[in-house]
Design an enzyme around this catalytic site. Structure first.
Site, PDB file in Angstrom:
ATOM      1  N   THR A   1       7.767   0.561   3.282  1.00 44.04           N
ATOM      2  CA  THR A   1       7.731   1.880   3.015  1.00 44.04           C
ATOM      3  C   THR A   1       9.445   1.788   2.221  1.00 44.04           C
ATOM      4  O   THR A   1       9.232   2.521   1.277  1.00 44.04           O
ATOM      5  CB  THR A   1       8.156   2.870   4.307  1.00 44.04           C
ATOM      6  OG1 THR A   1       6.802   2.880   4.760  1.00 44.04           O
ATOM      7  CG2 THR A   1       8.623   4.133   3.991  1.00 44.04           C
TER       8      THR A   1
ATOM      9  N   PHE B   1       0.847  -1.325  -0.090  1.00 43.70           N
ATOM     10  CA  PHE B   1       0.056  -0.039   0.066  1.00 43.70           C
ATOM     11  C   PHE B   1       0.751   1.338   0.000  1.00 43.70           C
ATOM     12  O   PHE B   1       0.370   2.230  -0.509  1.00 43.70           O
ATOM     13  CB  PHE B   1      -0.713  -0.107   1.247  1.00 43.70           C
ATOM     14  CG  PHE B   1      -0.497   0.477   2.507  1.00 43.70           C
ATOM     15  CD1 PHE B   1      -0.633   1.824   2.793  1.00 43.70           C
ATOM     16  CD2 PHE B   1       0.309  -0.428   3.327  1.00 43.70           C
ATOM     17  CE1 PHE B   1      -0.100   2.174   4.315  1.00 43.70           C
ATOM     18  CE2 PHE B   1       0.993  -0.112   4.592  1.00 43.70           C
ATOM     19  CZ  PHE B   1       0.730   1.172   5.041  1.00 43.70           C
ATOM     20  N   LYS B   2       2.056   1.095   0.456  1.00 45.34           N
ATOM     21  CA  LYS B   2       3.022   2.237   0.290  1.00 45.34           C
ATOM     22  C   LYS B   2       3.097   2.877  -0.921  1.00 45.34           C
ATOM     23  O   LYS B   2       3.418   4.294  -1.080  1.00 45.34           O
ATOM     24  CB  LYS B   2       4.200   2.159   1.073  1.00 45.34           C
ATOM     25  CG  LYS B   2       4.163   1.285   2.147  1.00 45.34           C
ATOM     26  CD  LYS B   2       3.788   2.197   3.533  1.00 45.34           C
ATOM     27  CE  LYS B   2       3.591   1.522   4.914  1.00 45.34           C
ATOM     28  NZ  LYS B   2       4.692   1.352   5.529  1.00 45.34           N
ATOM     29  N   ASP B   3       2.927   2.015  -1.984  1.00 49.08           N
ATOM     30  CA  ASP B   3       3.139   2.733  -3.481  1.00 49.08           C
ATOM     31  C   ASP B   3       1.994   3.774  -3.653  1.00 49.08           C
ATOM     32  O   ASP B   3       2.409   4.526  -4.415  1.00 49.08           O
ATOM     33  CB  ASP B   3       2.961   1.505  -4.353  1.00 49.08           C
ATOM     34  CG  ASP B   3       4.171   0.317  -4.313  1.00 49.08           C
ATOM     35  OD1 ASP B   3       5.394   0.828  -4.286  1.00 49.08           O
ATOM     36  OD2 ASP B   3       3.883  -0.943  -4.503  1.00 49.08           O
TER      37      ASP B   3
END
Length: 459
Positions: free
Chosen positions: A142, A109-111
């Site tokens: 991250t 999800f950090k993308d």
């Protein structure tokens, strides 16, 4: 739109300066002076838009000093790298909704935030004729997402600290196999909290920060939180009934769930935010009983949540304390001195009106993966399983529950195989990591060692 610090000692700044500053120069975290509020009709209309259009509408409310066409191009370029047409698709399994946030370049999800942040940095550095040395800490995802966002970009070096041998093997390889000249990985002999503490200490060394033009990619950077607000609106817009919803968020650093809190403040119909943790449950204790006291980090199968000191909680506490920076400063002075923050009964009541919580042990996490796979054929990664377990256990009033799926299960193949009894097929970008050359500096958890390394390698 102007920005201020949770600790109250910076003059209001614009969005571009907020992005470049990262951590506020007074040691606080940056927030907008006010939160825009959307009426229900606007929320309903915007939430049905394609992802990139929705992202532009929301982000443009906050990034008012970037020309709209430039902002649109930055957003379009950032999400062109995702491998799903919906960017963050929503699927229903076993009575809960799964918001898949792992379709970016590093399958986490950090993308969603870091592809945008990398492009923002490149845009602003070119505009200003400047260079930057990014310094960040990671508990797993991250780092690889930040590296993917800036590798090979002009005028940027990146230095990422991760806890040595305490990420998943694939997470480590995603970082250390990137050999671009501007990428520097540091494996710290310690915990993520040690890494995060070193980063914050160096950012608070203002002469050092200024001399080496330090930039932040951790969720201390406001742009990261802002980018994550978008997918809460997007998920709500794809539910069959436009009603109040509960979002279940596996979190260790409070950044992802704080984005949900902002979405609610903006007018998204959120009934509650369910804060799901593993055994490192300082945030669950905070919600359940007001107990925010530091403990020892326990290594788990969900390593991205193996955290005790949740840096983004400060942003929420600013609002909990009625936007009183003096109270924020007092709270964090108390934390430094005693290892805890004490909350009043009224403050605890306010927290519990906004959040549910669930702490999920390792056995429960693995059982959730196994049961969910057996019942639906769908594979959860360990972090997502923590959120799903929380939703199945705590959402008992018939409300729709959206569980944030924070990583592709193949990134945590050992845990998933232990749960389901079979290996998870590797996507091509992960399979390609095997046998690649790696580059990484291993060092003690000593800020002076990290500082000297950065000085030697910086732009």
């Amino acid at each position: 739109m102007k920005y201020l610090s949770t600790r109250g000692s910076i003059a209001p700044i614009g969005f571009k300066d907020a992005v470049m500053m990262g951590l506020a120069t007074d040691g606080g975290l940056i927030l907008p002076e006010s939160i825009p509020h959307l009426d229900r009709a606007t929320v309903a209309a915007w939430s049905k838009l394609p992802y990139r259009e929705l992202a532009f509408n929301i982000i443009s409310l906050f990034a008012t000093d970037i020309p709209k066409q430039d902002l649109k191009e930055l957003i379009d370029r950032s999400y062109a790298s995702f491998n799903h047409a919906d960017t963050t698709p929503l699927v229903k399994k076993n009575g809960v909704y799964i918001l898949e946030l792992f379709h970016g370049p590093t399958l986490a999800f950090k993308d969603v935030a870091l592809q945008l942040l990398g492009n923002l940095f490149e845009y602003l550095l070119k505009e200003r004729g400047q260079k930057m040395n990014i310094l960040g800490a990671t508990s797993g995802d991250t780092g690889s997402a930040a590296i993917a966002g800036v590798r090979g970009k002009e005028n940027i070096n990146i230095f990422i600290l991760h806890p040595h041998l305490k990420t998943s093997p694939i997470q480590a390889r995603q970082m250390t196999t990137v050999l671009d000249a501007n990428v520097h990985n540091i494996a710290v002999k310690g915990t993520f909290d040690d890494c995060q503490d070193i980063v914050k200490t160096l950012f608070n060394d203002l002469p050092f920060k200024e001399k080496y033009a330090l930039g932040a990619v951790n969720s201390i950077n406001w742009a990261r939180v802002l980018a994550q607000v978008v997918y809460y609106f997007y998920a709500w817009g794809r539910l069959p009934e436009q009603e109040e919803v509960i979002f279940s968020v596996p979190t260790g650093n409070f950044g992802d769930i704080f984005a949900g809190y902002l979405a609610k403040r903006m007018g998204l119909p959120v009934k509650k935010l369910l804060l799901a943790t593993n055994e490192n449950n300082i945030l669950s204790r905070f919600v359940a009983s007001g107990d925010y006291s530091l403990g020892q980090v326990v290594q788990t199968v969900s390593p991205s949540m193996d955290i005790q000191l949740a840096s983004n909680l400060e942003r929420y506490l600013y609002y909990l304390f009625n936007e009183n920076p003096a109270r924020v400063r007092e709270a964090f002075a108390e934390l430094r001195q005693t290892g805890r923050i004490v909350f009043s009964a009224e403050e605890q009541k306010q927290v519990q009106s906004e959040f549910l919580t669930c702490s999920v042990g390792e056995a429960e996490t693995l059982k959730t993966i196994a049961d969910f796979y057996r019942e639906t054929g769908y594979t959860l990664d360990p972090h997502t399983a923590v959120g799903v377990h929380g939703a199945l256990k705590c959402v008992t009033d018939g409300s729709s529950a959206v569980c944030l799926a924070t990583a592709h299960p193949a990134k945590f193949g050992e845990a998933v195989e232990k749960a389901v009894g079979a290996p998870t097929p590797l996507p091509p970008q992960l399979a390609a990591l095997a046998g690649l050359e790696t580059r990484c500096e291993v060092m003690d958890a000593d800020k002076d060692l990290v500082k000297a390394f950065l000085e030697a390698k910086a732009n």
